[in-house]
Design a protein around this motif. Structure first.
Motif, PDB file in Angstrom:
ATOM      1  N   THR A   8      -9.901  25.157  22.588  1.00 35.53           N
ATOM      2  CA  THR A   8      -8.856  24.145  22.427  1.00 35.53           C
ATOM      3  C   THR A   8      -9.476  22.803  22.072  1.00 35.53           C
ATOM      4  N   SER A   9     -10.518  22.464  22.742  1.00 37.56           N
ATOM      5  CA  SER A   9     -11.194  21.199  22.486  1.00 37.56           C
ATOM      6  C   SER A   9     -11.793  21.162  21.086  1.00 37.56           C
ATOM      7  N   MET A  10     -12.313  22.304  20.600  1.00 37.57           N
ATOM      8  CA  MET A  10     -12.840  22.386  19.238  1.00 37.57           C
ATOM      9  C   MET A  10     -11.699  22.249  18.234  1.00 37.57           C
ATOM     10  N   ASN A  11     -10.575  22.892  18.483  1.00 37.46           N
ATOM     11  CA  ASN A  11      -9.417  22.778  17.592  1.00 37.46           C
ATOM     12  C   ASN A  11      -8.919  21.339  17.545  1.00 37.46           C
ATOM     13  N   ASP A  12      -8.902  20.672  18.682  1.00 39.60           N
ATOM     14  CA  ASP A  12      -8.498  19.268  18.731  1.00 39.60           C
ATOM     15  C   ASP A  12      -9.462  18.411  17.902  1.00 39.60           C
ATOM     16  N   ALA A  13     -10.751  18.669  18.064  1.00 35.63           N
ATOM     17  CA  ALA A  13     -11.760  17.913  17.313  1.00 35.63           C
ATOM     18  C   ALA A  13     -11.610  18.149  15.813  1.00 35.63           C
ATOM     19  N   GLU A  14     -11.341  19.381  15.426  1.00 34.65           N
ATOM     20  CA  GLU A  14     -11.143  19.692  14.009  1.00 34.65           C
ATOM     21  C   GLU A  14      -9.901  18.994  13.467  1.00 34.65           C
ATOM     22  N   ALA A  15      -8.850  18.949  14.255  1.00 35.95           N
ATOM     23  CA  ALA A  15      -7.621  18.280  13.827  1.00 35.95           C
ATOM     24  C   ALA A  15      -7.851  16.783  13.657  1.00 35.95           C
ATOM     25  N   ILE A  16      -8.572  16.197  14.584  1.00 34.93           N
ATOM     26  CA  ILE A  16      -8.887  14.764  14.493  1.00 34.93           C
ATOM     27  C   ILE A  16      -9.776  14.507  13.283  1.00 34.93           C
ATOM     28  N   TYR A  17     -10.753  15.380  13.076  1.00 32.11           N
ATOM     29  CA  TYR A  17     -11.643  15.268  11.918  1.00 32.11           C
ATOM     30  C   TYR A  17     -10.835  15.251  10.629  1.00 32.11           C
ATOM     31  N   GLU A  18      -9.900  16.173  10.494  1.00 31.09           N
ATOM     32  CA  GLU A  18      -9.094  16.250   9.281  1.00 31.09           C
ATOM     33  C   GLU A  18      -8.205  15.018   9.111  1.00 31.09           C
ATOM     34  N   LEU A  19      -7.699  14.480  10.207  1.00 30.67           N
ATOM     35  CA  LEU A  19      -6.904  13.252  10.123  1.00 30.67           C
ATOM     36  C   LEU A  19      -7.747  12.094   9.591  1.00 30.67           C
ATOM     37  N   ILE A  20      -8.953  11.961  10.121  1.00 32.19           N
ATOM     38  CA  ILE A  20      -9.844  10.877   9.688  1.00 32.19           C
ATOM     39  C   ILE A  20     -10.290  11.100   8.253  1.00 32.19           C
ATOM     40  N   ASP A  22      -8.806  12.468   5.827  1.00 33.56           N
ATOM     41  CA  ASP A  22      -7.736  12.202   4.867  1.00 33.56           C
ATOM     42  C   ASP A  22      -7.112  10.819   5.009  1.00 33.56           C
ATOM     43  N   ASP A  23      -7.726   9.966   5.802  1.00 34.33           N
ATOM     44  CA  ASP A  23      -7.190   8.623   6.032  1.00 34.33           C
ATOM     45  C   ASP A  23      -8.062   7.578   5.330  1.00 34.33           C
ATOM     46  N   PRO A  24      -7.619   7.074   4.193  1.00 32.32           N
ATOM     47  CA  PRO A  24      -8.431   6.082   3.479  1.00 32.32           C
ATOM     48  C   PRO A  24      -8.716   4.835   4.314  1.00 32.32           C
ATOM     49  N   LEU A  25      -7.812   4.511   5.242  1.00 26.11           N
ATOM     50  CA  LEU A  25      -8.026   3.318   6.068  1.00 26.11           C
ATOM     51  C   LEU A  25      -9.136   3.515   7.088  1.00 26.11           C
ATOM     52  N   SER A  26      -9.403   4.743   7.502  1.00 29.78           N
ATOM     53  CA  SER A  26     -10.555   5.011   8.372  1.00 29.78           C
ATOM     54  C   SER A  26     -11.858   4.774   7.605  1.00 29.78           C
ATOM     55  N   TRP A  27     -11.887   5.215   6.355  1.00 33.25           N
ATOM     56  CA  TRP A  27     -13.055   4.969   5.502  1.00 33.25           C
ATOM     57  C   TRP A  27     -13.234   3.466   5.291  1.00 33.25           C
ATOM     58  N   LEU A  28     -12.125   2.783   5.066  1.00 34.86           N
ATOM     59  CA  LEU A  28     -12.171   1.339   4.851  1.00 34.86           C
ATOM     60  C   LEU A  28     -12.677   0.616   6.093  1.00 34.86           C
ATOM     61  N   GLU A  29     -12.226   1.028   7.259  1.00 35.73           N
ATOM     62  CA  GLU A  29     -12.677   0.393   8.503  1.00 35.73           C
ATOM     63  C   GLU A  29     -14.199   0.490   8.651  1.00 35.73           C
ATOM     64  N   GLN A  30     -14.741   1.651   8.339  1.00 37.48           N
ATOM     65  CA  GLN A  30     -16.196   1.838   8.396  1.00 37.48           C
ATOM     66  C   GLN A  30     -16.887   0.934   7.373  1.00 37.48           C
ATOM     67  N   ALA A  31     -16.294   0.839   6.195  1.00 42.78           N
ATOM     68  CA  ALA A  31     -16.841  -0.013   5.135  1.00 42.78           C
ATOM     69  C   ALA A  31     -16.825  -1.478   5.564  1.00 42.78           C
ATOM     70  N   GLU A  32     -15.728  -1.907   6.159  1.00 44.44           N
ATOM     71  CA  GLU A  32     -15.596  -3.307   6.608  1.00 44.44           C
ATOM     72  C   GLU A  32     -16.670  -3.666   7.629  1.00 44.44           C
ATOM     73  N   GLY A  33     -16.957  -2.766   8.553  1.00 40.61           N
ATOM     74  CA  GLY A  33     -17.995  -3.031   9.560  1.00 40.61           C
ATOM     75  C   GLY A  33     -19.358  -3.244   8.930  1.00 40.61           C
ATOM     76  N   ALA A  34     -19.713  -2.390   7.987  1.00 42.14           N
ATOM     77  CA  ALA A  34     -21.003  -2.537   7.306  1.00 42.14           C
ATOM     78  C   ALA A  34     -21.035  -3.819   6.485  1.00 42.14           C
ATOM     79  N   ARG A  35     -19.925  -4.132   5.839  1.00 45.43           N
ATOM     80  CA  ARG A  35     -19.857  -5.348   5.006  1.00 45.43           C
ATOM     81  C   ARG A  35     -19.997  -6.606   5.852  1.00 45.43           C
ATOM     82  N   LEU A  36     -19.346  -6.635   7.004  1.00 45.07           N
ATOM     83  CA  LEU A  36     -19.476  -7.789   7.903  1.00 45.07           C
ATOM     84  C   LEU A  36     -20.921  -7.963   8.362  1.00 45.07           C
ATOM     85  N   SER A  37     -21.568  -6.869   8.686  1.00 46.49           N
ATOM     86  CA  SER A  37     -22.972  -6.940   9.102  1.00 46.49           C
ATOM     87  C   SER A  37     -23.861  -7.423   7.958  1.00 46.49           C
ATOM     88  N   ALA A  38     -23.580  -6.974   6.745  1.00 48.22           N
ATOM     89  CA  ALA A  38     -24.347  -7.417   5.578  1.00 48.22           C
ATOM     90  C   ALA A  38     -24.207  -8.925   5.380  1.00 48.22           C
TER      91      ALA A  38
END
Length: 178
Positions: A8-20, A22-38
């Protein structure tokens, strides 16, 4: 019972993985963090740029700040471009496999258009993303030799990076599913 909980925990992790994934804003959030540090690194580099490399510790700081700025900028653009790819077509970030998965200069050509100055920045940043910001040398001597002109920091890099980042971020928002 423990086996069922683990499944169940693996299925939950896989579901969360797929949500992230397919979420362009999750990718953007990661990008923003690196950009701020730069940007923090750029500011530190700006303060020591006029100082002579012969002063104790200055050469090391200039190299460290250059490598860190370029690497973080590369991480920011890799995430932003993958997020833009996802905004345009779900899971398409998986198709971006050039240069060991870090080929941002190629990704940009696949997901958007960039000017010559922006393309050149991405080529140089890619070199740091793949190896120059992380290791003393790449895997092959030919990469070291061919990338010699790419391993540099230019006075306008921050401006070009900021402008490109803002434009791609806006493009991501426009293409992100509502």
């Amino acid at each position: 019972m423990q086996h069922a909980t683990a499944r169940t925990s693996m299925n939950d992790a896989e579901a969360i993985y797929e949500l992230i994934e397919d979420d362009p804003l999750s990718w953007l959030e990661q990008a923003e963090g690196a950009r701020l540090s730069a940007e923090v690194i750029w500011a530190a580099h700006t303060t020591i740029r006029p100082l002579s490399q012969t002063m104790p510790g200055i050469r090391e700081k200039k190299l460290a700040y250059t490598h860190s700025f370029m690497l973080l900028t590369g991480i920011a653009f890799e995430n932003l471009l993958k997020g833009l790819a996802v905004a345009k077509k779900l899971k398409s970030w998986r198709e971006l496999i050039a240069d060991g998965g870090h080929g941002i200069s190629y990704y940009a050509q696949k997901v958007t258009t960039v000017s010559a100055a922006e393309a050149h920045l991405l080529e140089r940043v890619q070199e740091y993303l793949v190896w120059a910001g992380r290791y003393a040398i790449p895997i092959k001597a030919s990469r070291y030799a061919s990338g010699r002109s790419l391993r540099c920091l230019r006075a306008d890099d921050q401006d070009v990076a900021s402008s490109l980042f803002a434009r791609l971020k806006q493009e991501l928002y426009v293409n992100a599913p509502q």
